[in-house]
Design an enzyme around this catalytic site. Sequence first.
Site, PDB file in Angstrom:
ATOM      1  N   ARG A   5       0.792  -1.251   0.010  1.00  0.00           N
ATOM      2  CA  ARG A   5       0.058  -0.097   0.172  1.00  0.00           C
ATOM      3  C   ARG A   5       0.839   1.256  -0.279  1.00  0.00           C
ATOM      4  O   ARG A   5       0.638   2.289  -0.632  1.00  0.00           O
ATOM      5  CB  ARG A   5      -0.832  -0.115   1.458  1.00  0.00           C
ATOM      6  CG  ARG A   5      -1.921   0.884   1.252  1.00  0.00           C
ATOM      7  CD  ARG A   5      -3.062   0.840   2.360  1.00  0.00           C
ATOM      8  NE  ARG A   5      -2.476   1.032   3.566  1.00  0.00           N
ATOM      9  CZ  ARG A   5      -3.419   0.545   4.565  1.00  0.00           C
ATOM     10  NH1 ARG A   5      -4.501   0.319   4.446  1.00  0.00           N
ATOM     11  NH2 ARG A   5      -2.529   0.896   5.529  1.00  0.00           N
TER      12      ARG A   5
ATOM     13  N   GLU B   5     -16.029   6.526   4.645  1.00  0.00           N
ATOM     14  CA  GLU B   5     -15.633   6.043   5.669  1.00  0.00           C
ATOM     15  C   GLU B   5     -15.375   7.399   6.892  1.00  0.00           C
ATOM     16  O   GLU B   5     -15.966   8.250   6.649  1.00  0.00           O
ATOM     17  CB  GLU B   5     -14.251   5.571   5.361  1.00  0.00           C
ATOM     18  CG  GLU B   5     -13.249   6.568   4.791  1.00  0.00           C
ATOM     19  CD  GLU B   5     -11.752   5.966   4.548  1.00  0.00           C
ATOM     20  OE1 GLU B   5     -11.136   5.253   5.212  1.00  0.00           O
ATOM     21  OE2 GLU B   5     -11.121   6.246   3.603  1.00  0.00           O
TER      22      GLU B   5
ATOM     23  N   LYS C 140      -2.683   6.558   1.497  1.00  0.00           N
ATOM     24  CA  LYS C 140      -2.389   7.052   3.152  1.00  0.00           C
ATOM     25  C   LYS C 140      -1.385   7.895   3.104  1.00  0.00           C
ATOM     26  O   LYS C 140      -0.142   7.864   3.174  1.00  0.00           O
ATOM     27  CB  LYS C 140      -2.071   5.737   3.798  1.00  0.00           C
ATOM     28  CG  LYS C 140      -2.323   5.869   5.151  1.00  0.00           C
ATOM     29  CD  LYS C 140      -2.110   4.192   5.962  1.00  0.00           C
ATOM     30  CE  LYS C 140      -2.422   4.472   7.524  1.00  0.00           C
ATOM     31  NZ  LYS C 140      -4.020   4.349   7.732  1.00  0.00           N
TER      32      LYS C 140
HETATM   33  C1  LIG Z   1      -5.215   3.611   7.928  1.00  0.00           C
HETATM   34  C2  LIG Z   1      -6.607   4.171   7.420  1.00  0.00           C
HETATM   35  C3  LIG Z   1      -7.592   3.019   7.638  1.00  0.00           C
HETATM   36  C4  LIG Z   1      -7.380   1.538   8.282  1.00  0.00           C
HETATM   37  O1  LIG Z   1      -6.516   0.943   7.507  1.00  0.00           O
HETATM   38  P1  LIG Z   1      -5.905  -0.501   7.992  1.00  0.00           P
HETATM   39  O2  LIG Z   1      -4.897  -0.896   7.269  1.00  0.00           O
HETATM   40  O3  LIG Z   1      -6.863  -1.389   8.446  1.00  0.00           O
HETATM   41  O4  LIG Z   1      -5.196   0.352   9.330  1.00  0.00           O
HETATM   42  C5  LIG Z   1      -8.690   3.487   7.069  1.00  0.00           C
HETATM   43  N1  LIG Z   1      -9.002   4.652   6.767  1.00  0.00           N
HETATM   44  C6  LIG Z   1      -8.054   5.516   6.450  1.00  0.00           C
HETATM   45  C7  LIG Z   1      -8.410   6.953   5.923  1.00  0.00           C
HETATM   46  C8  LIG Z   1      -6.762   5.174   6.889  1.00  0.00           C
HETATM   47  O5  LIG Z   1      -5.764   6.135   6.779  1.00  0.00           O
END
Ligand SMILES: *Cc1c(COP(=O)(O)O)cnc(C)c1O
Length: 340
Positions: free
Chosen positions: A82, A220, A184
């Site tokens: 990722r 989300e 991210k």
């Molecule tokens: C990091 C993150 C998540 C959760 O991802 P995981 O890999 O399950 O920790 C969900 N939404 C956003 C916006 C994030 O930055």
Amino acid sequence: MANVNVDWENLGFGYQPITKRYVANYKDGKWGKGELTEDATVVLNECAGILQYCQEVFEGLKAYKTKDGRVVTFRPDMNAKRMIDSAKRLEMPPVSEEMFMEAVDQVVAANKDWIPPYETGGALYLRPYLFATGPVIGVKPSDEYQFRLFGTPVGSYFKNGVKPITICVSDYDRAAPHGTGNIKAGLNYAMSLYPYILAHENGYDENMYLDAATRTYVEETGGANFLFVTKDNKIVTPKSDSILPSITRRSLVTLAEKLGYTVEHRPVKFTELKDFAEAGLCGTAAVICPVGKVVNHGEEICFPSGMEKMGPVLTKLYDELRGIQIGTIEAPEGWIREIK
Ligand SMILES: *Cc1c(COP(=O)(O)O)cnc(C)c1O
């Protein structure tokens, strides 16, 4: 390096510098060799790309102590992949999966005393990140970058018991269609702080963001994906190109299917929420945090699972994933990386 001074029982989620972290630099078109250092500071040129145009991406994962005393990380290869996707979107040279895994392994191995004991439910939170160090004033990608990975011990998310949270629908948007919602990057968090503080001031735990184009679909929160359960026990997760692909959510979906649940990954209309039996947020921090209520300008949607505990289906999924992380349930092939 034994005997670190930590009050394990009262550990929250805050930064606590630990002994060693990993650093590698990118210069002259290539990544140099990474190494561990005890220096927790970063010294930057005043015109560094990160400071001017916010070229930065990051990851988050945890190292756990298992019930039988081993030290493990959960699917670090997924974080590595990722971060490669995130880096490409911001025109940054990705760190190879090999270097990423080496950084995780070395930092965990060098800081084992900082991993909370199994019994506390805590973990060593790992923060890999990549940022532009070279000077840029005209708008362009930097020529130089740094990759770092540090750890910080964190307590159990549910130290005070599992309590469903109340969230509000934000009037602000998290991510534009075709924007950066699916990577991210720190920039997605900078602009979520204002609505986050606002939600807190109004007595809510989190924001629910809707799709920016039509404001009819659920996306989300600022840092976790949604998982819903229908009244006939189907799992539903919102699908959108501007949602960050949570590794926890994808893992829970795999486990749900193994357990025989039907899973639908599809656009979810906000108007459907009232028909769901359970709702939760999923991410590395909590695995699953139950949502009891969603408020949209006075309109209240209360899930039948209530405000006292996590619903039965989400509890089953939570126990399964948590059991895999702490070594009490056998993991699917490749999900657990033991660090000696
Ligand atoms: C990091 C993150 C998540 C959760 O991802 P995981 O890999 O399950 O920790 C969900 N939404 C956003 C916006 C994030 O930055």
